[in-house]
Design a protein around this motif. Sequence first.
Motif, short mmCIF file in Angstrom:
data_model
loop_
_atom_site.label_atom_id
_atom_site.label_comp_id
_atom_site.label_asym_id
_atom_site.label_seq_id
_atom_site.Cartn_x
_atom_site.Cartn_y
_atom_site.Cartn_z
N UNK A 266 0.87 -1.19 0.18
CA UNK A 266 -0.11 -0.18 0.07
C UNK A 266 0.82 1.30 -0.12
N UNK A 267 1.96 1.11 0.63
CA UNK A 267 3.03 2.45 0.46
C UNK A 267 2.62 3.19 1.68
N UNK B 194 15.41 -17.94 4.73
CA UNK B 194 15.15 -17.44 3.39
C UNK B 194 13.91 -18.31 3.09
N UNK B 195 12.90 -17.43 2.52
CA UNK B 195 11.53 -18.30 2.22
C UNK B 195 11.53 -18.06 0.92
N UNK B 196 10.28 -18.70 0.36
CA UNK B 196 9.86 -18.41 -1.23
C UNK B 196 8.70 -17.41 -1.24
N UNK B 197 8.09 -17.41 -2.45
CA UNK B 197 7.04 -16.28 -2.54
C UNK B 197 5.83 -16.61 -1.88
N UNK C 95 4.97 -13.81 0.62
CA UNK C 95 4.90 -12.13 0.20
C UNK C 95 4.11 -11.37 0.66
N UNK C 96 3.22 -11.75 1.60
CA UNK C 96 2.24 -10.81 2.30
C UNK C 96 2.83 -10.68 3.65
N UNK C 97 3.63 -11.28 3.99
CA UNK C 97 4.38 -10.99 5.40
C UNK C 97 4.89 -9.51 5.55
N UNK C 98 4.63 -9.11 6.75
CA UNK C 98 5.44 -7.85 7.10
C UNK C 98 5.84 -7.99 8.54
N UNK C 99 6.69 -6.84 8.82
CA UNK C 99 7.51 -7.16 10.04
C UNK C 99 6.30 -6.93 11.34
N UNK D 165 12.83 -7.83 7.48
CA UNK D 165 12.56 -8.56 6.33
C UNK D 165 13.59 -8.02 5.14
N UNK D 166 14.19 -8.77 4.56
CA UNK D 166 14.81 -8.37 3.13
C UNK D 166 14.55 -8.92 2.09
N UNK D 167 13.84 -8.20 1.18
CA UNK D 167 13.22 -8.72 0.00
C UNK D 167 14.21 -8.86 -1.07
N UNK D 168 15.44 -8.44 -0.94
CA UNK D 168 16.32 -8.36 -1.99
C UNK D 168 16.92 -9.68 -2.35
N UNK D 169 16.76 -10.82 -1.56
CA UNK D 169 17.13 -11.93 -1.71
C UNK D 169 16.45 -12.68 -2.85
#
Length: 736
Positions: A516-517, A625-628, A631-635, A658-662
């Motif tokens: 959502x930003x 490290x997890x897969x897609x 994707x909906x998880x947040x801190x 969360x590091x989404x750059x992996x």
Amino acid sequence: MGGSSKSQTVGYRYSLGVHLALCHGPVDAIREILVDRRTAWSVTTGGNFSGGGAAVETRIGTVAGLSATEALAGDSGATITFPWMRAGVRVGRDYRLALANGSSQTITLQSVAYDAATNITRWTVLPEALSLPAQSVVVFEATTGTSNAGAGGGRIRIDKPDLFGGESREGGIVGDVDVLMGGPGQGPNDYLAARMGGDVPTYRGLCSLVLRQAYLGINPYLKPWAVRFTRVLTGEAGSPQWYPEKAAIVPEANISDAAIYIALDVSGSMSGTRMAAQKAGVAALIREIGASVDPDLPNDIRIVLWNVAVAGSVERRGMGSEDYAALESWMLALPNTTSDGTSFDAAFTDASAFFAGGGSKRRIVIFVTDGEPSPTSSVEAALVLIRTLPPTDIFGFNIALTNTTYTARIDNTPVDGVPVIPPGNPQALVASLRGAFGNGPDMNPAHIIRECLTNRDWGLGYSTVEIGVSFTGAADALYTEGFGLSLIWQQDSSIDAFIGSILDHIDATLFIDRRSGLWELKLVRADYAVASIPVFDETNVVDWGRLGRRSPADLVNSVTVRFTDAWTDDTGAVSVTDTARVQAMGEVLATTLDYPGIRYQGLAVRVAERDLRALSAPLLAGEIVINREGASLGPGDVILVNSARRGIADVVMRISEIDRATGATMASGSRSPRMSLRWVQPQSRADDNQAAAVSPPRRAHWHAAWSRKPLTGSWYASWAIARSTASLARIPVQAR
């Protein structure tokens, strides 16, 4: 020498005109002014505090042949002369002169001199322009009924001539003080304009005080001034606060050495759920007071039920624990059926006699109604009764009645206004009633963080549309927990460090939601159902990374929390110890944590228990490290982790970062979406009943970089210490 005597100067009385800048404005109200850590003025009126209330004018006596001559150039005031002497007056106090023509003149006595040779007394007084022909005058000690009116902006009166021991020691403080709130419509101050001899700034956006040549005693050295104020319900540039009904938090009703008169409306409109909620709310209030009272400073309480007359009452003095239990039982046993009209004066019929037996205790009236006065004239009748009372704090509360006009005339504590409480809600009632007994409300931490993000003056300047709905849920939860904070942010630290401190206090995470930003605030609480949280195991965990537990050498079994005591403003401390772990570990291993925004011991104990549970257990922590599928998880979210290979079975973990750059490069050249999670094991679900759930204390809760512009200092409900220099006016003190 003919026995004549001559006045001798033995010292000087000092007066000061000065502009004291406090903080960004506007604020809700000024609550207290201290000089050298002594209360010079307070918005409360009972006991030894100055303020509004029903002060009674004192007659000094009749003075024959009194005349007044206006001040000449160089004089410090007008001169009043009369034959012989007048006992009972004191320098620095205000007096009302009842003149022969029926009019009155108020003066401030600056100095007194008696010439034995001529048998003439001379008073130096303000105003300087006073001029009176010789006449017989009745002298009264003037009341200070305007003291409270300026707390929310205007003029207050400080009247403490003996604050530092009177003129036998260092004098006191007496004079008028203008409170400049700094609102967008604020004009120039007349005193500053007159002293500067021309135009002066309006000082909008700055909360400040102007001392109008106030008497500061007989010591030429300025003592430190401190100001307590509240900024909770006032938003940016004086705009209304977001979600105001949950902004102010008073976590407990803490009062001792008080005479408390509770007047409860039992008119016909209160019948049913309103009466039931009133009973439950007042009973809960009595229980809270009894739990926190100092047994060496007992309270007196009288509860009066009123409609067209007094319908019932109960009273206890010098109360012990059994008295509080008896009052609570009496309240809960009342019927829910009520009747008759709403005559406001009936509420105060018993007040005078009750307070007469209370000695020097602080006097408080709680006035609760759900209706307008009937007849309307009963408001005037009530005010007549109120004027006969000694100085008393009167707090008015409306149940479901949005028209506060009539109750506001009864209420003499304008700082809190007249709260309008939803009908049938005892929790909301007791939360509002607590405000009469606290040392000012604390602010909801969700509101503090939100304003740090959105304030365009000293904050980060984000638009309010960039704030997510989670802030409302967090505000609701913190309000229910009674988790309010009062603390200060100054320019000596960054805004992100300040917000980080708030997050540490409440155990929460602040982040920008990538979908959502919007900024989101998530409290770390045991508010999840294990059956509904996502599961991660060998099928969706790409890399198990590092796993480990806190080593025994890093565990503690005793936690001390340092907080700011609401009543002394000194640092208080509470300690909690896990005795079973002390025995198991063979020694006390302690740590100390600072939470300066906490002002109440009860909340400090809860936070200490929270942190002890987290720091005393060998919690599992790590990074995977997890897969897609994540994707909906947040801190701050929780997941369930299973790995037979690593001996992990249905372990609940909370995500801290969360590091989404992996990601990994696929044969096609694209990268597979992966994300790295750092997590820690939360405490047992047995903590669900705690007001503040458990996770390890942290010092970094940031998940987005954010610096937009240079920042200036701002304040939350706390202390401002103002220092300034200005020329002092001095008046000779003569021996007599």
